[in-house]
Design a protein around this motif. Sequence first.
Motif, PDB file in Angstrom:
ATOM      1  N   SER A  83       3.966  -5.278   0.512  1.00 52.93           N
ATOM      2  CA  SER A  83       5.311  -5.287   1.080  1.00 52.93           C
ATOM      3  C   SER A  83       5.381  -4.288   2.224  1.00 52.93           C
ATOM      4  CB  SER A  83       6.339  -4.925   0.007  1.00 52.93           C
ATOM      5  OG  SER A  83       7.640  -4.823   0.566  1.00 52.93           O
ATOM      6  N   ILE A 104       7.938  -7.855   5.970  1.00 55.98           N
ATOM      7  CA  ILE A 104       7.145  -8.954   5.425  1.00 55.98           C
ATOM      8  C   ILE A 104       6.829  -8.649   3.968  1.00 55.98           C
ATOM      9  CG2 ILE A 104       4.967 -10.226   5.541  1.00 55.98           C
ATOM     10  CD1 ILE A 104       4.840  -9.685   8.484  1.00 55.98           C
ATOM     11  N   ASP A 105       7.082  -9.624   3.088  1.00 54.18           N
ATOM     12  CA  ASP A 105       6.701  -9.541   1.679  1.00 54.18           C
ATOM     13  C   ASP A 105       5.753 -10.694   1.381  1.00 54.18           C
ATOM     14  OD1 ASP A 105       8.275  -7.325   1.137  1.00 54.18           O
ATOM     15  OD2 ASP A 105      10.031  -8.547   0.649  1.00 54.18           O
ATOM     16  N   PHE A 106       4.588 -10.375   0.799  1.00 54.47           N
ATOM     17  CA  PHE A 106       3.606 -11.408   0.476  1.00 54.47           C
ATOM     18  C   PHE A 106       3.655 -11.710  -1.017  1.00 54.47           C
ATOM     19  CE2 PHE A 106       1.895  -9.653   4.418  1.00 54.47           C
ATOM     20  CZ  PHE A 106       1.640 -10.808   5.124  1.00 54.47           C
ATOM     21  N   GLY A 110       3.921 -15.678   2.473  1.00 56.51           N
ATOM     22  CA  GLY A 110       4.670 -14.608   3.097  1.00 56.51           C
ATOM     23  C   GLY A 110       6.099 -15.022   3.417  1.00 56.51           C
TER      24      GLY A 110
END
Length: 232
Positions: A83, A104-106, A110
């Motif tokens: 994150s 960006i959160d994976f 994503g």
Amino acid sequence: MRVRKGRVLRIVDGENKFYLISRDGKSWLPGGSVLLTNKQGPHIGIAAVSRPEISSYQKGYFGTVQAGILLGNRSEKNDAPFSFSILQGYRLNAWFAPGFETGIDFFDDGVMPLHATASFFFSTGQFTPILSVKGGWSIPLAREKAVNTYYSDFYYNNSYYGGLKLETKGGTSLNPEFSIMRMMNNDVGWIFSCGYRFQRLTYQQGEKGDTNYYKKERDINRLSLRVGLLFR
């Protein structure tokens, strides 16, 4: 004059007064007034000044940059997604600051969260607890995703399990968070955060009313752990 080991000082003249300045630029002396004597005998009085107070409060703009992981319900692809977030805020007073956050959160794929934020500060000192409420919408970075589904859900009487490519849609995003901030000086500080991260991922084929319409939603619940910098 005796100087503590490791402390390097220099003398500067400001407005006809002499001060001892530490190498890091902080104007301060550990005791009262200091008297220097040169070889010719005259004495030079040096005014003592206190170490500048470090405060977490300054009205106006501030920003944070944080990175960490999202721990919780597992997937076959990513047990601890990465994150990254950037928050832009405005300190209205000593205790409250609205702002906006993205990053960006994976998860399996994503997503880019777009959060409105409200941060509540519980101190104006060097160490500060912060409670933040963040929420909004996330935009998927991938345009489509292959998912497994029962085709009998919308095509056949005899069901069988198979793959299907669905269009990715945005989803609700929430992230209440508790943080501890430690200011290194009056411009930059460390910030350590722990919070709850909720993300709804939506996958869809066609539009509602179409014969091939299909929609699948997935809710993700995570513990967010992040560390970063605050600057202003």
